[in-house]
Enzyme design. Structure first.
Site, PDB file in Angstrom:
ATOM      1  N   ASN A   1     -62.712  22.244 -27.002  1.00 12.85           N
ATOM      2  CA  ASN A   1     -62.889  20.843 -27.375  1.00 12.85           C
ATOM      3  C   ASN A   1     -61.667  20.100 -26.830  1.00 12.85           C
ATOM      4  OD1 ASN A   1     -63.159  18.375 -28.580  1.00 12.85           O
ATOM      5  ND2 ASN A   1     -63.453  19.166 -30.661  1.00 12.85           N
TER       6      ASN A   1
ATOM      7  N   ARG B   1     -67.394  21.187 -25.628  1.00  9.25           N
ATOM      8  CA  ARG B   1     -67.891  20.011 -26.327  1.00  9.25           C
ATOM      9  C   ARG B   1     -67.755  18.829 -25.372  1.00  9.25           C
ATOM     10  NH1 ARG B   1     -65.072  16.191 -30.697  1.00  9.25           N
ATOM     11  NH2 ARG B   1     -66.922  15.005 -31.222  1.00  9.25           N
TER      12      ARG B   1
ATOM     13  N   HIS C   1     -71.566  13.106 -33.090  1.00  5.83           N
ATOM     14  CA  HIS C   1     -71.480  14.183 -34.095  1.00  5.83           C
ATOM     15  C   HIS C   1     -72.778  15.002 -34.122  1.00  5.83           C
ATOM     16  CE1 HIS C   1     -68.560  11.539 -36.676  1.00  5.83           C
ATOM     17  NE2 HIS C   1     -67.860  12.372 -35.929  1.00  5.83           N
TER      18      HIS C   1
ATOM     19  N   HIS D   1     -72.031  13.024 -42.425  1.00  4.38           N
ATOM     20  CA  HIS D   1     -70.846  13.657 -41.826  1.00  4.38           C
ATOM     21  C   HIS D   1     -69.681  12.702 -42.053  1.00  4.38           C
ATOM     22  CE1 HIS D   1     -68.650  15.978 -38.583  1.00  4.38           C
ATOM     23  NE2 HIS D   1     -67.935  14.868 -38.678  1.00  4.38           N
ATOM     24  N   LEU D   2     -68.844  13.025 -43.048  1.00  8.85           N
ATOM     25  CA  LEU D   2     -67.765  12.123 -43.434  1.00  8.85           C
ATOM     26  C   LEU D   2     -66.418  12.766 -43.126  1.00  8.85           C
ATOM     27  CD1 LEU D   2     -69.207  11.135 -46.966  1.00  8.85           C
ATOM     28  CD2 LEU D   2     -69.712  10.102 -44.734  1.00  8.85           C
ATOM     29  N   GLY D   3     -65.942  12.579 -41.913  1.00 10.07           N
ATOM     30  CA  GLY D   3     -64.609  13.055 -41.535  1.00 10.07           C
ATOM     31  C   GLY D   3     -63.739  11.847 -41.298  1.00 10.07           C
TER      32      GLY D   3
ATOM     33  N   ARG E   1     -62.056   3.180 -38.108  1.00  9.06           N
ATOM     34  CA  ARG E   1     -63.062   2.326 -37.459  1.00  9.06           C
ATOM     35  C   ARG E   1     -63.796   1.486 -38.496  1.00  9.06           C
ATOM     36  NH1 ARG E   1     -65.322   7.305 -34.781  1.00  9.06           N
ATOM     37  NH2 ARG E   1     -63.886   7.762 -33.083  1.00  9.06           N
TER      38      ARG E   1
ATOM     39  N   ASP F   1     -56.331   8.273 -44.676  1.00  8.22           N
ATOM     40  CA  ASP F   1     -56.641   9.574 -45.275  1.00  8.22           C
ATOM     41  C   ASP F   1     -57.224   9.355 -46.674  1.00  8.22           C
ATOM     42  OD1 ASP F   1     -56.520  12.100 -46.622  1.00  8.22           O
ATOM     43  OD2 ASP F   1     -55.092  12.774 -45.104  1.00  8.22           O
TER      44      ASP F   1
ATOM     45  N   ARG G   1     -57.571  11.234 -49.094  1.00 12.37           N
ATOM     46  CA  ARG G   1     -56.762  11.780 -50.195  1.00 12.37           C
ATOM     47  C   ARG G   1     -55.776  10.736 -50.718  1.00 12.37           C
ATOM     48  NH1 ARG G   1     -55.919  17.137 -46.709  1.00 12.37           N
ATOM     49  NH2 ARG G   1     -55.922  15.469 -45.200  1.00 12.37           N
TER      50      ARG G   1
ATOM     51  N   GLU H   1     -66.896  17.328 -47.612  1.00 15.24           N
ATOM     52  CA  GLU H   1     -66.760  18.670 -48.178  1.00 15.24           C
ATOM     53  C   GLU H   1     -65.760  18.722 -49.327  1.00 15.24           C
ATOM     54  OE1 GLU H   1     -65.896  21.446 -44.960  1.00 15.24           O
ATOM     55  OE2 GLU H   1     -67.397  20.434 -43.722  1.00 15.24           O
ATOM     56  N   ASN H   2     -64.816  17.766 -49.336  1.00 11.11           N
ATOM     57  CA  ASN H   2     -63.704  17.883 -50.287  1.00 11.11           C
ATOM     58  C   ASN H   2     -63.601  16.798 -51.355  1.00 11.11           C
ATOM     59  OD1 ASN H   2     -62.263  20.242 -49.110  1.00 11.11           O
ATOM     60  ND2 ASN H   2     -62.201  18.898 -47.328  1.00 11.11           N
TER      61      ASN H   2
ATOM     62  N   GLU I   1     -68.927  23.109 -36.088  1.00  8.73           N
ATOM     63  CA  GLU I   1     -69.328  22.660 -34.759  1.00  8.73           C
ATOM     64  C   GLU I   1     -69.052  23.723 -33.698  1.00  8.73           C
ATOM     65  OE1 GLU I   1     -67.293  18.855 -35.918  1.00  8.73           O
ATOM     66  OE2 GLU I   1     -68.595  18.051 -34.371  1.00  8.73           O
TER      67      GLU I   1
HETATM   68  P1  AMP Z   1     -62.345  15.779 -40.409  1.00  3.55           P
HETATM   69  O1  AMP Z   1     -62.389  14.662 -39.394  1.00  3.55           O
HETATM   70  O2  AMP Z   1     -63.687  16.343 -40.722  1.00  3.55           O
HETATM   71  O3  AMP Z   1     -61.321  16.813 -40.088  1.00  3.55           O
HETATM   72  O4  AMP Z   1     -61.861  15.086 -41.770  1.00  3.55           O
HETATM   73  C1  AMP Z   1     -60.547  14.624 -41.917  1.00  3.55           C
HETATM   74  C2  AMP Z   1     -60.447  13.738 -43.142  1.00  3.55           C
HETATM   75  O5  AMP Z   1     -60.940  14.416 -44.297  1.00  3.55           O
HETATM   76  C3  AMP Z   1     -59.021  13.340 -43.496  1.00  3.55           C
HETATM   77  O6  AMP Z   1     -58.624  12.191 -42.799  1.00  3.55           O
HETATM   78  C4  AMP Z   1     -59.106  13.082 -44.972  1.00  3.55           C
HETATM   79  O7  AMP Z   1     -59.389  11.722 -45.176  1.00  3.55           O
HETATM   80  C5  AMP Z   1     -60.325  13.868 -45.438  1.00  3.55           C
HETATM   81  N1  AMP Z   1     -59.970  14.940 -46.387  1.00  3.55           N
HETATM   82  C6  AMP Z   1     -59.542  16.185 -46.113  1.00  3.55           C
HETATM   83  N2  AMP Z   1     -59.323  16.870 -47.258  1.00  3.55           N
HETATM   84  C7  AMP Z   1     -59.630  16.027 -48.276  1.00  3.55           C
HETATM   85  C8  AMP Z   1     -59.612  16.120 -49.705  1.00  3.55           C
HETATM   86  N3  AMP Z   1     -59.223  17.242 -50.334  1.00  3.55           N
HETATM   87  N4  AMP Z   1     -59.981  15.047 -50.417  1.00  3.55           N
HETATM   88  C9  AMP Z   1     -60.370  13.915 -49.803  1.00  3.55           C
HETATM   89  N5  AMP Z   1     -60.416  13.764 -48.477  1.00  3.55           N
HETATM   90  C10 AMP Z   1     -60.050  14.795 -47.722  1.00  3.55           C
END
Ligand code: AMP
Length: 401
Positions: free
Chosen positions: A10, A94, A183, A211-213, A244, A285, A287, A336-337, A387
């Site tokens: 990637n 990718r 995605h 898909h929430l990253g 974004r 972030d 968190r 996921e978290n 992925e």
């Molecule tokens: P990804 O793009 O899938 O790697 O997701 C990254 C994002 O996941 C980070 O910017 C965080 O906002 C969020 N994240 C990761 N761990 C946690 C958690 N324990 N609680 C809330 N958000 C999280």
């Protein structure tokens, strides 16, 4: 001995993430990344996952992607996993944008590479790095297939009315302006894994995948086939993301230019890199947003509420698109978290058959799991995405069938 290893690459503009997998038993042999390529402080982190080896890290200048991949090859060789091994069956890349041409994983030859290069205007940040990664890997192992797996491919099944923007058709077609979605590898993997979690075949279920990253997108998947997704021409459309904006009135852009005096590049930067959660409260972030909101910070609370409101609107929209929803699946870093995001996104949607069990929702696990109460009509699931495994699977299937 049949070759069963796949190297997944990637490649980003200044980074390369990689995994070496053995598709005979779908295990990971090594994972790692090289970041800050081209700087004095490049860093390579490599973790072998067989033979009890430990995580290794090196810092120092790595000039370009070629040097990065050579350094990765040296690390793998030190673990007895050298890329010159006859066990390597393929390299899976990718590739972010496949346009309308690439709707399946594709073995890369000169013609394919030239086509991927032609798509650079549609993905100026991503496709050039993907092309570089392919060129470097090809020069390292010209004898084995290099396979491109496109982020847009899973969404190619969207009906014309979901892929079109309501603008002049001649202009849209001439400039390739349409909704492609991104995605896709994750949406494909998670929608199938969700069906498996329900004990069903993908063709038997309708799933909304969230898909929430740091980037975030939703998709509506009917019987295993994507029928709508929230990202569009670029990954800017749709949900509120880390940095974004997601959806906005297009006239905001005219206003930023005419009244705010911003250039096109400045607006691009503002909406892609300084908006979303970051723009709303100064943190991208989730968190941090949750921590601050918990302490009563008003900006963080508004950011959270705006994020969840948009998410809820997409769940409702995709319930309408699908007609019948069997499952809603949360995935990626936030999905996921962040139990609080899942709970808030589904709350109030009981009329749609959606509910979350507080106890199940608070469980942390790496496995796919249901978080809806037994009585709920629609299953709500947390399904960790993978992925790299999906890219390796698609690449391996292509070269062995
Ligand atoms: P990804 O793009 O899938 O790697 O997701 C990254 C994002 O996941 C980070 O910017 C965080 O906002 C969020 N994240 C990761 N761990 C946690 C958690 N324990 N609680 C809330 N958000 C999280």
């Amino acid at each position: 001995m049949t070759a069963s290893r796949v190297l997944v690459l990637n490649s980003g503009s200044s980074s390369v993430k990689y995994q070496l997998l053995d598709m005979a038993d779908r295990t990971r042999l090594a994972v790692g990344l090289v970041e800050r390529i081209g700087e004095q402080t490049s860093r390579l982190v490599h973790t072998p996952l067989t033979g009890g080896g430990a995580r290794r890290e090196q810092t120092g200048p790595i000039a370009d992607h070629g040097a990065a991949l050579k350094a990765v090859a040296a690390e793998l060789a030190a673990d007895g996993l050298g890329l010159d091994s006859p066990e390597l069956a393929a390299v899976g890349h990718r590739v972010v944008h496949g346009g309308t041409r690439f709707t399946r994983p594709t073995v890369i030859d000169d013609e394919v590479l030239a086509e991927v290069q032609k798509l650079v205007p549609l993905a100026p940040l991503h496709n050039p790095a993907n092309v570089t990664g392919i060129q470097v890997a090809r020069s390292l192992r010209p004898d084995i297939p290099q396979v491109a797996v496109f982020d847009t491919a899973f969404h190619a099944t969207m009906p014309e009315y979901a892929a079109r923007y309501a603008i002049d058709t001649e202009i849209a077609d001439r400039l390739s302006i349409r909704r492609y979605g991104f995605h896709g590898t994750s949406h494909a993997y998670v929608s199938r894994a969700t069906a498996a979690l329900l004990g069903k075949a993908p063709g038997e279920v309708n799933v909304i995948v969230l898909h929430l990253g740091n980037g975030a997108s939703a998709s509506a998947v009917r019987a295993g086939v994507c029928v709508d997704t929230s990202m569009g021409l670029t990954p800017l459309e749709g949900l509120v993301m880390g940095t974004r904006s997601g959806d906005l009135d297009p006239a905001v852009i005219f206003h930023l230019a005419r009244v705010g005096g911003l250039s096109v590049d400045e607006i691009d930067d503002l909406l892609n890199k300084r908006s979303g959660l970051l723009g709303l409260c100064g943190d991208n972030d989730m968190r941090e947003v949750l921590r601050r909101a918990g302490e009563g910070d008003q900006a963080a609370r508004t950011a959270f509420e705006t994020y969840v409101h948009r998410l809820k609107k997409y769940i409702g929209a995709y319930a309408a698109v699908l007609g019948r929803v069997d499952a809603v699946a949360f995935t990626a870093g936030v999905g996921e978290n962040a139990a609080a995001v899942r709970e808030a996104a589904v709350s109030g949607l009981e009329e749609l058959g959606l509910a979350v069990d507080a106890g199940l929702n608070s469980v942390r696990a790496d496995e796919p799991r249901l978080i809806s109460p037994e009585y709920a009509r629609v299953a709500v699931a947390v399904v960790p995405t993978d992925e790299e495994l999906e890219i390796a699977t698609q690449a391996f299937e292509l070269v062995t069938h």
